[in-house]
Scaffold this motif. Structure first.
Motif, PDB file in Angstrom:
ATOM      1  N   VAL A 108      42.026 -35.460 -25.717  1.00  0.00           N
ATOM      2  CA  VAL A 108      43.296 -34.955 -25.486  1.00  0.00           C
ATOM      3  C   VAL A 108      44.211 -36.232 -25.020  1.00  0.00           C
ATOM      4  O   VAL A 108      43.900 -36.748 -23.898  1.00  0.00           O
ATOM      5  CB  VAL A 108      43.503 -33.913 -24.591  1.00  0.00           C
ATOM      6  N   GLY A 109      45.385 -36.500 -25.668  1.00  0.00           N
ATOM      7  CA  GLY A 109      46.384 -37.453 -25.283  1.00  0.00           C
ATOM      8  C   GLY A 109      47.448 -37.132 -25.708  1.00  0.00           C
ATOM      9  O   GLY A 109      48.022 -36.193 -26.231  1.00  0.00           O
ATOM     10  N   GLU A 110      48.665 -38.036 -25.183  1.00  0.00           N
ATOM     11  CA  GLU A 110      50.012 -37.791 -25.616  1.00  0.00           C
ATOM     12  C   GLU A 110      50.369 -38.546 -26.859  1.00  0.00           C
ATOM     13  O   GLU A 110      51.742 -38.548 -27.204  1.00  0.00           O
ATOM     14  CB  GLU A 110      50.953 -38.118 -24.318  1.00  0.00           C
ATOM     15  N   ASP A 111      49.266 -39.258 -27.394  1.00  0.00           N
ATOM     16  CA  ASP A 111      49.672 -40.238 -28.485  1.00  0.00           C
ATOM     17  C   ASP A 111      49.259 -39.486 -29.762  1.00  0.00           C
ATOM     18  O   ASP A 111      47.944 -39.209 -29.881  1.00  0.00           O
ATOM     19  CB  ASP A 111      48.854 -41.584 -27.966  1.00  0.00           C
ATOM     20  N   GLU A 112      49.980 -39.393 -30.658  1.00  0.00           N
ATOM     21  CA  GLU A 112      49.780 -38.585 -32.011  1.00  0.00           C
ATOM     22  C   GLU A 112      48.923 -39.475 -32.775  1.00  0.00           C
ATOM     23  O   GLU A 112      48.085 -38.767 -33.703  1.00  0.00           O
ATOM     24  CB  GLU A 112      51.047 -38.415 -32.775  1.00  0.00           C
ATOM     25  N   THR A 113      48.627 -40.707 -32.592  1.00  0.00           N
ATOM     26  CA  THR A 113      47.680 -41.436 -33.347  1.00  0.00           C
ATOM     27  C   THR A 113      46.109 -41.557 -32.860  1.00  0.00           C
ATOM     28  O   THR A 113      45.139 -41.943 -33.117  1.00  0.00           O
ATOM     29  CB  THR A 113      48.126 -42.722 -33.500  1.00  0.00           C
ATOM     30  N   HIS A 114      46.069 -40.679 -31.552  1.00  0.00           N
ATOM     31  CA  HIS A 114      44.751 -40.642 -30.823  1.00  0.00           C
ATOM     32  C   HIS A 114      44.155 -42.154 -30.509  1.00  0.00           C
ATOM     33  O   HIS A 114      43.144 -42.123 -30.261  1.00  0.00           O
ATOM     34  CB  HIS A 114      44.027 -39.905 -31.671  1.00  0.00           C
ATOM     35  N   ASN A 115      44.966 -42.801 -30.046  1.00  0.00           N
ATOM     36  CA  ASN A 115      44.534 -44.160 -29.550  1.00  0.00           C
ATOM     37  C   ASN A 115      44.073 -44.244 -28.166  1.00  0.00           C
ATOM     38  O   ASN A 115      43.132 -44.772 -27.670  1.00  0.00           O
ATOM     39  CB  ASN A 115      45.522 -45.399 -29.904  1.00  0.00           C
ATOM     40  N   ASN A 116      44.908 -43.650 -27.572  1.00  0.00           N
ATOM     41  CA  ASN A 116      44.804 -43.523 -25.890  1.00  0.00           C
ATOM     42  C   ASN A 116      44.643 -42.191 -25.256  1.00  0.00           C
ATOM     43  O   ASN A 116      45.665 -41.173 -25.589  1.00  0.00           O
ATOM     44  CB  ASN A 116      45.902 -44.124 -25.221  1.00  0.00           C
ATOM     45  N   SER A 117      43.484 -41.714 -25.113  1.00  0.00           N
ATOM     46  CA  SER A 117      43.202 -40.383 -24.875  1.00  0.00           C
ATOM     47  C   SER A 117      43.241 -40.208 -23.078  1.00  0.00           C
ATOM     48  O   SER A 117      42.954 -41.341 -22.517  1.00  0.00           O
ATOM     49  CB  SER A 117      41.909 -39.717 -25.227  1.00  0.00           C
ATOM     50  N   VAL A 118      43.946 -39.195 -22.692  1.00  0.00           N
ATOM     51  CA  VAL A 118      44.087 -38.910 -21.228  1.00  0.00           C
ATOM     52  C   VAL A 118      42.607 -38.554 -20.671  1.00  0.00           C
ATOM     53  O   VAL A 118      42.205 -38.990 -19.689  1.00  0.00           O
ATOM     54  CB  VAL A 118      45.043 -38.047 -20.908  1.00  0.00           C
ATOM     55  N   THR A 119      41.947 -37.652 -21.728  1.00  0.00           N
ATOM     56  CA  THR A 119      40.694 -37.055 -21.145  1.00  0.00           C
ATOM     57  C   THR A 119      39.759 -36.580 -22.474  1.00  0.00           C
ATOM     58  O   THR A 119      40.578 -36.586 -23.601  1.00  0.00           O
ATOM     59  CB  THR A 119      40.778 -35.969 -19.933  1.00  0.00           C
ATOM     60  N   SER A 120      38.751 -36.453 -21.917  1.00  0.00           N
ATOM     61  CA  SER A 120      37.981 -35.952 -22.982  1.00  0.00           C
ATOM     62  C   SER A 120      36.873 -34.876 -22.419  1.00  0.00           C
ATOM     63  O   SER A 120      36.332 -34.925 -21.424  1.00  0.00           O
ATOM     64  CB  SER A 120      37.041 -36.947 -23.742  1.00  0.00           C
ATOM     65  N   VAL A 121      36.510 -33.785 -23.104  1.00  0.00           N
ATOM     66  CA  VAL A 121      35.624 -32.762 -22.859  1.00  0.00           C
ATOM     67  C   VAL A 121      34.376 -32.413 -23.782  1.00  0.00           C
ATOM     68  O   VAL A 121      34.898 -32.454 -24.937  1.00  0.00           O
ATOM     69  CB  VAL A 121      36.369 -31.306 -22.386  1.00  0.00           C
ATOM     70  N   VAL A 122      33.337 -32.176 -23.315  1.00  0.00           N
ATOM     71  CA  VAL A 122      32.103 -32.015 -24.021  1.00  0.00           C
ATOM     72  C   VAL A 122      31.706 -30.829 -23.850  1.00  0.00           C
ATOM     73  O   VAL A 122      31.401 -30.146 -22.770  1.00  0.00           O
ATOM     74  CB  VAL A 122      31.235 -33.174 -23.924  1.00  0.00           C
ATOM     75  N   THR A 123      31.291 -30.173 -24.885  1.00  0.00           N
ATOM     76  CA  THR A 123      30.313 -28.797 -24.898  1.00  0.00           C
ATOM     77  C   THR A 123      29.647 -28.865 -26.174  1.00  0.00           C
ATOM     78  O   THR A 123      29.568 -29.515 -26.880  1.00  0.00           O
ATOM     79  CB  THR A 123      31.628 -27.772 -24.915  1.00  0.00           C
ATOM     80  N   PHE A 124      28.930 -27.641 -25.884  1.00  0.00           N
ATOM     81  CA  PHE A 124      27.791 -27.470 -26.866  1.00  0.00           C
ATOM     82  C   PHE A 124      27.936 -26.142 -27.704  1.00  0.00           C
ATOM     83  O   PHE A 124      28.209 -25.037 -26.895  1.00  0.00           O
ATOM     84  CB  PHE A 124      26.427 -27.355 -26.631  1.00  0.00           C
ATOM     85  N   VAL A 125      28.150 -26.058 -28.839  1.00  0.00           N
ATOM     86  CA  VAL A 125      28.497 -24.572 -29.643  1.00  0.00           C
ATOM     87  C   VAL A 125      27.176 -24.290 -30.399  1.00  0.00           C
ATOM     88  O   VAL A 125      26.590 -25.120 -31.154  1.00  0.00           O
ATOM     89  CB  VAL A 125      29.592 -24.995 -30.596  1.00  0.00           C
ATOM     90  N   ALA A 126      26.657 -23.013 -30.312  1.00  0.00           N
ATOM     91  CA  ALA A 126      25.845 -22.517 -31.105  1.00  0.00           C
ATOM     92  C   ALA A 126      25.846 -21.989 -32.322  1.00  0.00           C
ATOM     93  O   ALA A 126      27.134 -21.401 -32.444  1.00  0.00           O
ATOM     94  CB  ALA A 126      25.031 -21.530 -30.037  1.00  0.00           C
ATOM     95  N   LYS A 127      25.157 -21.792 -33.238  1.00  0.00           N
ATOM     96  CA  LYS A 127      25.296 -20.972 -34.533  1.00  0.00           C
ATOM     97  C   LYS A 127      25.800 -19.710 -34.269  1.00  0.00           C
ATOM     98  O   LYS A 127      24.749 -19.193 -33.548  1.00  0.00           O
ATOM     99  CB  LYS A 127      24.410 -21.407 -35.485  1.00  0.00           C
ATOM    100  N   PRO A 128      26.581 -19.111 -34.895  1.00  0.00           N
ATOM    101  CA  PRO A 128      26.809 -17.605 -34.548  1.00  0.00           C
ATOM    102  C   PRO A 128      25.763 -16.809 -35.182  1.00  0.00           C
ATOM    103  O   PRO A 128      24.985 -17.172 -36.168  1.00  0.00           O
ATOM    104  CB  PRO A 128      28.002 -17.392 -35.534  1.00  0.00           C
ATOM    105  N   THR A 129      25.455 -15.516 -34.307  1.00  0.00           N
ATOM    106  CA  THR A 129      24.182 -14.844 -35.037  1.00  0.00           C
ATOM    107  C   THR A 129      24.919 -13.764 -35.929  1.00  0.00           C
ATOM    108  O   THR A 129      26.106 -13.552 -35.960  1.00  0.00           O
ATOM    109  CB  THR A 129      23.680 -14.021 -33.807  1.00  0.00           C
ATOM    110  N   ASN A 130      24.077 -13.079 -36.726  1.00  0.00           N
ATOM    111  CA  ASN A 130      24.729 -12.132 -37.474  1.00  0.00           C
ATOM    112  C   ASN A 130      25.278 -11.158 -36.861  1.00  0.00           C
ATOM    113  O   ASN A 130      26.105 -10.228 -37.528  1.00  0.00           O
ATOM    114  CB  ASN A 130      23.238 -11.499 -38.441  1.00  0.00           C
ATOM    115  N   GLY A 131      25.006 -10.760 -35.572  1.00  0.00           N
ATOM    116  CA  GLY A 131      25.805  -9.627 -35.181  1.00  0.00           C
ATOM    117  C   GLY A 131      27.163 -10.018 -34.684  1.00  0.00           C
ATOM    118  O   GLY A 131      27.890  -9.100 -34.078  1.00  0.00           O
ATOM    119  N   ARG A 132      27.698 -11.076 -34.914  1.00  0.00           N
ATOM    120  CA  ARG A 132      29.068 -11.217 -34.720  1.00  0.00           C
ATOM    121  C   ARG A 132      30.040 -10.660 -35.629  1.00  0.00           C
ATOM    122  O   ARG A 132      30.157 -10.738 -36.679  1.00  0.00           O
ATOM    123  CB  ARG A 132      29.415 -12.934 -34.633  1.00  0.00           C
TER     124      ARG A 132
END
Length: 132
Positions: A108-132
């Motif tokens: 995430v940053g205030e620059d549309e070209t994404h050259n300078n990001s203010v911060t970054s956040v990492v997470t993990f996403v699991a494959k959705p199950t059939n019950g969704r």
């Protein structure tokens, strides 16, 4: 008492050199205080920007959790308004050792070209199950 001894007693005060030394000390102290205040204000602005950028990243990660698309789209980009500013985010998706799990980083940053990001956040996403 003579006239000379009366003149010597009545002449009390600071010499020009003493006054100049005192003014120099006060000037240096003033400069140090101004520099410290300036650095403090600058760091407060950076902390504010990082806080808002983290909120934007968290919002994007919540949107990602609600999206049933698998795997998540790599190099997706977008923008979000927050605190009277436009924030630009970019997500990168990385494969993990588990085929049902992806690592997602949001920059995430205030620059549309994404050259300078203010911060970054990492997470993990699991494959959705059939019950969704």
């Amino acid at each position: 008492m003579t006239l000379a001894s009366r003149t010597q007693k009545s002449q009390r005060g600071f010499t020009l050199i003493e006054v100049m030394v005192a003014m120099s000390i006060f000037a240096l102290a003033g400069i140090a205080i101004l520099k410290s205040a300036s650095e403090h204000l600058s760091s407060v602005g950076k902390i504010e920007a990082i806080t808002f950028a983290n909120w934007v990243a968290s919002n994007r990660l919540n949107q990602l959790q609600l999206d049933p698309t698998w795997p998540p789209k790599n190099n997706a980009k977008g923008s979000m308004e927050m605190a009277d500013r436009t924030w630009y985010w970019k997500q990168t998706v990385t494969k993990t050792n588990d085929n049902d799990l992806r690592s997602v980083t949001i920059f995430v940053g205030e620059d549309e070209t994404h050259n300078n990001s203010v911060t970054s956040v990492v997470t993990f996403v699991a494959k959705p199950t059939n019950g969704r």
